[in-house]
Design a protein around this motif. Structure first.
Motif, mmCIF file in Angstrom:
data_model
loop_
_atom_site.group_PDB
_atom_site.id
_atom_site.type_symbol
_atom_site.label_atom_id
_atom_site.label_comp_id
_atom_site.label_asym_id
_atom_site.label_seq_id
_atom_site.Cartn_x
_atom_site.Cartn_y
_atom_site.Cartn_z
ATOM 1 N N THR A 42 0.837 -1.188 0.000
ATOM 2 C CA THR A 42 0.000 0.000 0.000
ATOM 3 C C THR A 42 0.876 1.244 0.000
ATOM 4 O O THR A 42 1.793 1.367 0.801
ATOM 5 C CB THR A 42 -0.892 0.021 1.259
ATOM 6 O OG1 THR A 42 -1.733 -1.110 1.225
ATOM 7 C CG2 THR A 42 -1.727 1.275 1.293
ATOM 8 N N VAL A 86 -5.784 11.544 3.399
ATOM 9 C CA VAL A 86 -4.497 11.560 2.713
ATOM 10 C C VAL A 86 -3.396 11.735 3.753
ATOM 11 O O VAL A 86 -3.448 12.643 4.582
ATOM 12 C CB VAL A 86 -4.429 12.703 1.678
ATOM 13 C CG1 VAL A 86 -3.060 12.731 1.017
ATOM 14 C CG2 VAL A 86 -5.512 12.556 0.632
ATOM 15 N N ALA A 127 -1.274 15.479 -3.203
ATOM 16 C CA ALA A 127 -2.328 14.467 -3.266
ATOM 17 C C ALA A 127 -3.650 15.025 -2.757
ATOM 18 O O ALA A 127 -4.717 14.751 -3.318
ATOM 19 C CB ALA A 127 -1.922 13.242 -2.458
ATOM 20 N N PRO A 139 -9.322 5.424 -3.818
ATOM 21 C CA PRO A 139 -8.407 5.164 -2.707
ATOM 22 C C PRO A 139 -7.467 4.005 -3.017
ATOM 23 O O PRO A 139 -7.728 3.196 -3.906
ATOM 24 C CB PRO A 139 -9.351 4.801 -1.560
ATOM 25 C CG PRO A 139 -10.511 4.147 -2.253
ATOM 26 C CD PRO A 139 -10.667 4.871 -3.572
ATOM 27 N N THR A 140 -6.385 3.934 -2.260
ATOM 28 C CA THR A 140 -5.491 2.780 -2.351
ATOM 29 C C THR A 140 -5.673 1.860 -1.154
ATOM 30 O O THR A 140 -5.173 0.735 -1.152
ATOM 31 C CB THR A 140 -4.023 3.226 -2.425
ATOM 32 O OG1 THR A 140 -3.731 4.042 -1.276
ATOM 33 C CG2 THR A 140 -3.768 4.030 -3.686
ATOM 34 N N GLN A 157 -5.488 7.359 0.961
ATOM 35 C CA GLN A 157 -4.270 7.224 0.170
ATOM 36 C C GLN A 157 -3.102 7.467 1.114
ATOM 37 O O GLN A 157 -2.946 8.566 1.654
ATOM 38 C CB GLN A 157 -4.236 8.217 -0.997
ATOM 39 C CG GLN A 157 -3.024 8.051 -1.897
ATOM 40 C CD GLN A 157 -3.055 9.006 -3.084
ATOM 41 O OE1 GLN A 157 -3.846 9.943 -3.115
ATOM 42 N NE2 GLN A 157 -2.195 8.767 -4.054
#
Length: 345
Positions: free
Chosen positions: A2, A127, A277, A293-294, A303
């Motif tokens: 991630t 973030v 970001a 999103p990650t 993120q």
């Protein structure tokens, strides 16, 4: 994996920029304190620069809460009154910020949690750098250093955490705990630093030096400010040699301490990365888009970016060759010889 300073607290800097991208709208950038210089030196300029590219017609408002929950709430209400439709919020108090998210939601205003998460009420997006990963990395780096130096098992370390009102500090603490709990060393004592204030960390460390003396073989400090406070206490007590002390943020003061051999490590996490970001997410929200999103943290699409540990061994490569800082900024007269020794020029 991630992918994981200061304006006056009551002042707002409104910046009208001239027109592509999202239609002219107002975006607020609310930071938590002035204990760290990063917000005025890196986060806010980074956010400004990214927004200038992505939404030059947007109006930006910047305010800093100066560690005051009530002041930040006033600032939050103020930017809503000024028409902000997206608020980037780094909360003074992560629990108290839940109410701010609810207020925003009732007015159809989107909230991007920044750096510090808001666990109790999910924001629209989060973030940050990977805070738990940061805590683990600095502590594990210290553990490996102690082992390499032949420090015997069972030796003691101090643990200096961040503010108890900061959920990101809690994540950093969790990462530190994970590394220390698996290590052969014991935690002599632990402290949550109110408002991340270096003088409070220094005062506490001074008391632990009196209490434990040379039993202290290392100090895991959650950021450069608290680490610097610990180092100041050690020097005031005449400790020689200094035990290794960690940090986080790669402030100029910390880089100088690392170059001089007084601080063992820090974390290089250029705030401009997260600021850019956040600007990207803000513009997507302004355009009615759904940012991708990650990962997810506290039920919030997120993120997270992976930071890098910096020690005296790699400081030239990461910080100076990497263009994060220049020798002119860091290698002042007091540190010139130590910089030259590392080839920093």
């Amino acid at each position: 994996m991630t992918r994981i300073t200061s304006l006056a607290a009551t002042s707002a800097l409104a910046l009208g920029l001239a027109a592509t991208g999202a239609a002219a709208q107002t975006v607020a950038f609310l930071m938590p304190d002035q204990a760290s210089t990063r917000y005025e030196e890196h986060d806010w300029p980074g956010f400004q620069a990214a927004m200038a590219e992505k939404c030059p017609d947007c109006t930006l408002i910047y305010q800093n809460g100066n560690g005051d929950v009530a002041l930040q709430q006033q600032q939050f209400n103020s930017v809503l009154a000024q028409g902000a439709t997206v608020v980037v919020l780094d909360p003074v108090d992560s629990a108290a910020a839940a109410a701010l998210v609810e207020i925003a939601r009732a007015q159809d205003v989107r909230v991007i949690a920044y750096d510090r998460p808001i666990p109790d009420t999910p924001a629209d997006f989060y973030v940050s750098f990977d805070n738990e990963g940061i805590g683990y990395a600095i502590a594990q780096s210290l553990v490996e250093h102690l082992q390499a130096e032949g420090v015997p098992e069972g030796a003691g370390v101090l643990q200096i955490n961040g503010s108890p009102t900061d959920a990101a500090a809690g994540l950093i603490r969790d990462g530190i705990d994970r590394a220390l709990d698996a290590s052969p060393y014991k935690t002599l004592s632990e402290y949550d630093t109110p408002d991340w204030a270096p003088p409070r960390a220094q005062e506490w460390t001074a008391g632990q030096i009196t209490r434990f003396g040379d039993q202290i073989t290392g100090i895991v400090a959650a950021n450069d400010g608290t680490g610097g406070g610990a180092i100041a206490a050690l020097k005031a007590a005449g400790t020689d040699p200094l035990p290794p002390v960690t940090g986080n943020d790669a402030t100029i003061a910390a880089l100088q301490l690392i170059i001089a051999g007084d601080q063992y490590n820090t974390i290089s996490k250029p705030s401009e990365i997260v600021a850019a970001a956040a600007a990207d997410v803000a513009v997507q929200l302004l355009n009615g888009e759904t940012p991708e999103p990650t990962t997810e943290l506290y039920a919030t699409p997120s993120q997270l970016f992976v930071p890098e540990v910096v020690t005296r061994e790699n400081i030239k490569e990461v910080i100076f060759d990497g263009g994060i800082q220049t020798a002119e900024e860091v290698c002042t007269a007091e540190y010139a010889d130590a910089c030259a020794e590392l080839g920093i020029q």
